[in-house]
Design a protein around this motif. Structure first.
Motif, PDB file in Angstrom:
ATOM      1  N   ASP A 150      -6.730  -2.213   4.075  1.00  0.00           N
ATOM      2  CA  ASP A 150      -6.993  -1.217   3.037  1.00  0.00           C
ATOM      3  C   ASP A 150      -8.469  -1.203   2.666  1.00  0.00           C
ATOM      4  OD1 ASP A 150      -4.641   0.149   2.334  1.00  0.00           O
ATOM      5  OD2 ASP A 150      -3.847  -1.614   1.312  1.00  0.00           O
ATOM      6  N   TYR A 236       7.735   4.412   5.514  1.00  0.00           N
ATOM      7  CA  TYR A 236       6.391   4.548   6.074  1.00  0.00           C
ATOM      8  C   TYR A 236       6.437   5.072   7.508  1.00  0.00           C
ATOM      9  CZ  TYR A 236       4.246   2.187   2.125  1.00  0.00           C
ATOM     10  OH  TYR A 236       3.794   1.873   0.874  1.00  0.00           O
ATOM     11  N   ILE A 288       0.408   5.115   5.137  1.00  0.00           N
ATOM     12  CA  ILE A 288      -0.016   3.975   4.328  1.00  0.00           C
ATOM     13  C   ILE A 288      -1.005   4.382   3.242  1.00  0.00           C
ATOM     14  CG2 ILE A 288       0.450   2.263   6.091  1.00  0.00           C
ATOM     15  CD1 ILE A 288      -2.572   2.232   6.687  1.00  0.00           C
ATOM     16  N   GLY A 291       0.999   3.782  -1.934  1.00  0.00           N
ATOM     17  CA  GLY A 291       1.661   2.527  -2.270  1.00  0.00           C
ATOM     18  C   GLY A 291       0.836   1.491  -2.985  1.00  0.00           C
ATOM     19  N   VAL A 302      12.133  -0.779   1.508  1.00  0.00           N
ATOM     20  CA  VAL A 302      10.956  -0.239   2.180  1.00  0.00           C
ATOM     21  C   VAL A 302      11.289  -0.216   3.665  1.00  0.00           C
ATOM     22  CG1 VAL A 302       8.564  -0.647   2.850  1.00  0.00           C
ATOM     23  CG2 VAL A 302       9.265  -0.992   0.475  1.00  0.00           C
ATOM     24  N   HIS A 304      10.129   1.061   7.668  1.00  0.00           N
ATOM     25  CA  HIS A 304       9.070   1.491   8.586  1.00  0.00           C
ATOM     26  C   HIS A 304       9.736   2.103   9.813  1.00  0.00           C
ATOM     27  CE1 HIS A 304       6.687  -1.411   6.211  1.00  0.00           C
ATOM     28  NE2 HIS A 304       5.621  -0.762   6.649  1.00  0.00           N
ATOM     29  N   TYR A 314       1.908  -5.019   6.866  1.00  0.00           N
ATOM     30  CA  TYR A 314       3.370  -5.027   6.774  1.00  0.00           C
ATOM     31  C   TYR A 314       3.835  -5.772   5.524  1.00  0.00           C
ATOM     32  CZ  TYR A 314       8.202  -6.271   8.038  1.00  0.00           C
ATOM     33  OH  TYR A 314       9.561  -6.463   8.035  1.00  0.00           O
ATOM     34  N   GLU A 317       3.068  -3.796   2.349  1.00  0.00           N
ATOM     35  CA  GLU A 317       3.939  -2.632   2.188  1.00  0.00           C
ATOM     36  C   GLU A 317       5.362  -3.042   1.840  1.00  0.00           C
ATOM     37  OE1 GLU A 317       2.966  -1.003   5.991  1.00  0.00           O
ATOM     38  OE2 GLU A 317       0.881  -0.769   5.316  1.00  0.00           O
ATOM     39  N   ARG A 320       6.392  -3.997  -1.834  1.00  0.00           N
ATOM     40  CA  ARG A 320       6.649  -2.999  -2.876  1.00  0.00           C
ATOM     41  C   ARG A 320       8.134  -2.862  -3.175  1.00  0.00           C
ATOM     42  NH1 ARG A 320       1.934  -0.072   0.341  1.00  0.00           N
ATOM     43  NH2 ARG A 320       0.278  -1.203  -0.730  1.00  0.00           N
TER      44      ARG A 320
END
Length: 606
Positions: A150, A236, A288, A291, A302, A304, A314, A317, A320
């Motif tokens: 990020d 995601y 991504i 979040g 969550v 993917h 991973y 994410e 959350r």
């Protein structure tokens, strides 16, 4: 001030009886003026580690937060607790911004939230220099890492805090960082002398499941219908197109699903985010871009539908889900195309060789997690330097896969690639290689005269799906590579030689046969973790909370978390004193809502 003051704030303002984990040590260190780097999993109580010192120390706590879209909710939640909180960002008109600035200078604010790019302006730096600052909190500190998932360039300028205010304590916080990333955070933020507080990364309430991708949308739909009907969740996807297609697919099957990606207008992103935060049973389908900083505590899953690029991403994410500590799911569908696509993205990256190598290492770790035969959580936490016993709450622990000697199968597949390359000077993708191994006389096989190869038909003992699994694992373990200049064709790596010569044995993963699931969703208990006698009251409390939240224009969890309402429904406090001992009921909320809660309890008992 004393440690007792911090504990008093915890109980009186936030409504918690005692600190958890290292919270007390962190708070005491910062209150005493020390710098800190805090690694604590999502839902572990990171915010208290700077909010309480800001309330105990003289002055204003300045919080650097990367997402202005969430500042309003953060400030609303603190205001509900009776904390004087405000923010400065571009959503305000100049009059409101001026009011906040004046309140800061007069010491009429306890916590001030500012985006990093706003803080670095001359106007904001001048403002802060004229006020009294209790501390600086740098939230989501992993954003400073250029190797992270990020990265935010504006975070690189935050070392100015140490230069301008060397005597003001700074606390940097994140939920995900390896030892490498942790050192980078400390170096880039000039936190070289900061004390490091590293909590357990484990989130035992989250059940991890990674499945072989077949039809990811249908698999996702089945997960939601059978395990999470009516639950809030996040899905995601890797691309914007897939986000929109998946959201439309879910909506067509009766699920309230919203899309979120950077290609949507800021207004629509804001509207969809607000609905997700403030409504029940909404599924957000997103890249991504969505979040970070999401405080919604009741996200139950969550998912993917594409493989993440790294374990750090991973973990961030999936974290959350289940912030309230209740049971939640982390589900990932993973297939051969994911490996090919991620390898291509690395090869096409504009970074230098060192950067691409680092991305490759991160991807290898993610692939290793996907193909793990043992406990998923064990492998996941090992990446962050933590060791645990088998967790008993992941798919591999609950239904262990078979490990089989795949050496011969690997030799057959690698030999097919070798024959095509060396005898014919040709390279092909996965589908054609599998057709050759299984002896399928397709038009392409016949056209290229590949039926005459010595490897033609030597793999009829395995199904196409089995071969795809073998091929995927050979890619994951580095025995095959994707040649993207040749349109995604496959080639041998140097490591393949040992396998071909029989010098290396390969244990491969074979998926276990999962119990067949019917097309109709199975009924799910409404509240499986509540005794029957508490369910009616809990539902009444939720309805009351929803009405209050609508009146206040805030998400329902800002009023009370589900966990607080559950405790009230189970214990049924009879007076304000008993109610004050419920987790999450501080002095301000007791004063504002105590009698209303007691009335709700009395009505249900009547």
């Amino acid at each position: 001030m004393s440690e007792h003051s911090a504990l008093d704030v915890l109980q009186r303002v936030f409504g918690y009886e005692s600190f958890r984990g290292e919270q007390a040590a962190i708070i005491d260190h910062v209150v005493s003026g020390g710098d800190a780097l805090v690694l604590m999993p999502t839902g572990g109580g990171k915010s208290l580690c700077y909010q309480i010192p800001a309330l105990v120390r003289p002055g204003v706590g300045v919080v650097l937060s990367p997402l202005i879209a969430l500042m309003q909710d953060q400030v609303d939640a603190l205001t509900e607790l009776g904390v004087r909180a405000a923010f400065l960002n571009s959503t305000q008109d100049w009059q409101r911004g001026r009011e906040v600035e004046q309140a800061f200078l007069k010491g009429e604010i306890d916590l001030l939230y500012v985006a990093p790019e706003r803080l670095l302006t001359d106007r904001c730096l001048d403002l802060l220099s004229r006020g009294r600052i209790a501390l600086f909190a740098i939230d989501e500190a992993h954003c400073v890492s250029q190797w992270g998932h990020d990265f935010r360039p504006e975070y690189l300028g935050l070392s100015i805090l140490h230069e301008r205010w060397p005597d003001i304590p700074r606390i940097a916080l994140t939920a995900t960082a390896t030892e490498f990333t942790r050192r980078e955070i400390a170096q880039r933020l000039a936190l070289d002398d900061a004390e490091h507080f590293v909590s357990s990364f484990d989130r035992p309430n989250i059940r991890y499941q990674i499945v072989e991708k077949q039809d990811a949308r249908k698999q996702l739909l089945r997960l939601i219908q059978q395990d999470h009907a009516g639950d809030a969740g996040i899905v995601y996807c890797l691309s914007r197109n897939k986000v929109e297609e998946t959201a439309e697919f879910l909506c067509a099957h009766g699920i309230t699903a919203l899309a979120y990606h950077a290609g949507l207008s800021a207004t629509l992103r804001s509207q969809n985010q607000a609905r997700f935060l403030r409504e029940d049973s909404v599924v957000m389908v997103a890249t991504i871009a969505f979040g970070m900083g999401i405080d919604k505590p009741d996200v139950r899953f969550v998912a993917h539908v594409d493989m993440p690029k790294s374990i750090e991403g991973y973990y961030q994410e999936t974290g959350r889900a289940g912030r309230d500590g209740l049971a939640a799911s982390a589900w990932l569908a993973y297939g051969l195309q994911d490996v090919v696509q991620q390898r291509r993205m690395i090869d096409e990256s504009s970074g230098d060789e060192v950067f691409r190598r680092r991305l490759g290492q991160q991807l290898d770790a993610m692939l290793s997690l996907c193909e793990a035969i043992g406990c998923r959580r064990q492998r996941l936490l090992q990446y962050f330097g933590q060791t645990i016993e088998f967790c008993g709450n992941c798919d591999n622990c609950l239904m262990p896969p078979d490990a089989w000697d795949g050496t011969v199968a690997a030799q057959k597949l690698l030999s097919a690639v070798f024959r095509l390359m060396n005898e014919r000077g040709q390279r092909y993708g996965a589908g054609h290689l599998i057709d050759i191994l299984r002896g399928k006389q397709t038009p392409r096989v016949l056209e290229q005269d590949h039926a005459s190869l010595s490897v033609f038909g030597i793999g009829q003992d395995l199904s196409e799906q089995n071969w795809r699994s073998v091929l995927r694992q050979l890619l994951a373990q580095g025995f095959l590579m994707v040649d993207h200049e040749g349109y995604g064709t496959l080639a041998l790596t140097d490591s393949a030689r040992k396998v071909l010569k029989g010098e290396q044995t390969l244990l491969l993963r074979r998926e276990v046969a999962r119990p067949a699931k019917g097309s109709a969703p199975r009924p799910k208990p409404l509240h499986p973790d509540l005794p029957n006698r508490a369910i009616a009251l809990y539902e009444s409390l939720r309805q009351w909370r929803a009405a209050v939240a609508r009146d206040h224009g805030v998400p329902a969890y800002v009023i009370f978390h589900d966990a607080t309402l559950r405790e009230i429904a189970i214990t049924r406090p009879v007076d304000l004193n008993a109610l004050s001992h419920i987790t999450g009921v501080g002095a301000r909320k007791l004063e504002a809502y105590g009698q209303l809660l007691l009335a709700c309890i009395a009505r249900e008992a009547a």
